[in-house]
Design an enzyme around this catalytic site. Structure first.
Site, PDB file in Angstrom:
ATOM      1  N   ASP A  54     -30.616 -24.673  20.999  1.00 54.87           N
ATOM      2  CA  ASP A  54     -31.996 -24.437  20.587  1.00 54.87           C
ATOM      3  C   ASP A  54     -32.696 -25.728  20.160  1.00 54.87           C
ATOM      4  O   ASP A  54     -33.880 -25.916  20.418  1.00 54.87           O
ATOM      5  CB  ASP A  54     -32.023 -23.433  19.426  1.00 54.87           C
ATOM      6  CG  ASP A  54     -31.696 -22.019  19.880  1.00 54.87           C
ATOM      7  OD1 ASP A  54     -31.949 -21.700  21.052  1.00 54.87           O
ATOM      8  OD2 ASP A  54     -31.177 -21.237  19.060  1.00 54.87           O
ATOM      9  N   ASN A 127     -41.551 -23.297  15.963  1.00 53.68           N
ATOM     10  CA  ASN A 127     -40.930 -22.335  15.056  1.00 53.68           C
ATOM     11  C   ASN A 127     -41.645 -22.271  13.707  1.00 53.68           C
ATOM     12  O   ASN A 127     -42.038 -21.212  13.264  1.00 53.68           O
ATOM     13  CB  ASN A 127     -39.466 -22.699  14.809  1.00 53.68           C
ATOM     14  CG  ASN A 127     -38.539 -22.137  15.857  1.00 53.68           C
ATOM     15  OD1 ASN A 127     -38.919 -21.279  16.646  1.00 53.68           O
ATOM     16  ND2 ASN A 127     -37.307 -22.626  15.876  1.00 53.68           N
ATOM     17  N   ASP A 156     -38.675 -24.916  -4.380  1.00 53.71           N
ATOM     18  CA  ASP A 156     -38.253 -25.961  -3.442  1.00 53.71           C
ATOM     19  C   ASP A 156     -39.281 -26.206  -2.342  1.00 53.71           C
ATOM     20  O   ASP A 156     -39.308 -27.281  -1.742  1.00 53.71           O
ATOM     21  CB  ASP A 156     -36.910 -25.595  -2.809  1.00 53.71           C
ATOM     22  CG  ASP A 156     -35.749 -25.796  -3.772  1.00 53.71           C
ATOM     23  OD1 ASP A 156     -35.984 -26.257  -4.902  1.00 53.71           O
ATOM     24  OD2 ASP A 156     -34.605 -25.477  -3.391  1.00 53.71           O
TER      25      ASP A 156
END
Length: 270
Positions: A54, A127, A156
């Site tokens: 990927d 993505n 985060d």
């Protein structure tokens, strides 16, 4: 159907021995069936075949500036969610490709306009685009949806994913899997802090395709923001605001006609 006059196919591969060998065999099979495989990337090709995982698939599209050429993948990596084919399916693929037994699927990326005190830079993710703390620092982000203030996030970071990316990092963070036929963006928190001192959403938020997500960093440490798009890090100094929305660009994927997204999800995750 393929253009009979050109019949040019680009093969792009990572450096793993299995990928190189698969590319060599694929080239021989294509040339035997009358296709031309150039040594260097040809912008006039009918198809790009990416051999790898990927990550290789995403890099191929990014490095070639989102070409107006469909891409199909041969999986020699691990998960292979983007990759349509296995190495043993090369003959079947060539046969079905020559028959026109395929569809072209368009993917809509997410884009971010990152503005510093000096200039603005546009970045694109197939993505996702992630805004996180540099050196594992906690960051504070004021997030608005269009002109409506949403939250002051502490944690985060946050990830903004496309439907395509919903099965990637977004899924690992507990975000929802989204059918790629839907057009939307998903905001998913990364280790959000929700205490009496800091209040952040702890689940992902789904927003419509026409929305603009606006992020304004509130610094504790100057230059503590890191932007990551499809696994590639970008460091910009003195970021003042980031605007994210669905891009007008498209990425094209070639799928065989029997491809089914939910069958792929079950195959890879269950």
């Amino acid at each position: 159907m393929t253009n009979i006059q050109t019949r040019i196919i680009n093969i792009v591969s990572n450096d793993k021995p299995i990928s190189k060998e698969t590319s060599r065999v694929l080239r021989q099979k294509l040339e035997k069936n009358g296709f031309f495989v150039p040594q260097d990337f040809d912008q006039k090709a009918d198809l790009i075949i990416c051999v790898g995982g990927d990550g290789s698939f995403l890099r191929t599209i990014h490095q070639n500036n989102f070409p107006d050429i469909p891409v199909i993948g041969v999986n020699t990596g691990h998960l292979g969610f983007f990759q349509e084919l296995s190495p043993y399916q090369l003959d079947e693929f060539i046969f079905r490709y020559e028959k026109g037994d395929y569809i072209t699927q368009e993917l809509t990326p997410v884009e971010a306009l990152v503005c510093t005190k000096k200039h603005c830079v546009e970045i694109i993710g197939i993505n996702e685009i992630t805004i996180k703390g540099d050196k594992s620092r906690t960051i504070h982000l004021n997030i608005s949806l269009d002109d409506s203030f949403l939250e002051k996030f502490s944690g985060d970071g946050v990830l903004v994913s496309t439907p395509t990316g919903s099965t990637a990092y977004n899924y690992s963070l507990g975000g929802s899997i989204v059918d790629p036929r839907l057009s939307l963006l998903q905001i998913t928190p990364i280790s959000p802090i929700s205490t009496t001192a800091y209040r952040s959403f702890t689940s992902s938020i789904i927003v419509p395709e026409y929305s603009t997500i606006k992020v304004y960093p509130e610094y504790t440490f100057e230059n503590s923001i890191l932007i990551v798009t499809d696994g590639m890090e970008h460091k910009y100094y003195e970021i003042e605001e980031i605007h994210l929305r669905m891009s007008e660009m498209k990425a094209k994927i070639l799928r065989l006609k029997d491809y089914d997204f939910w069958s792929k999800v079950k195959e890879k995750f269950l």
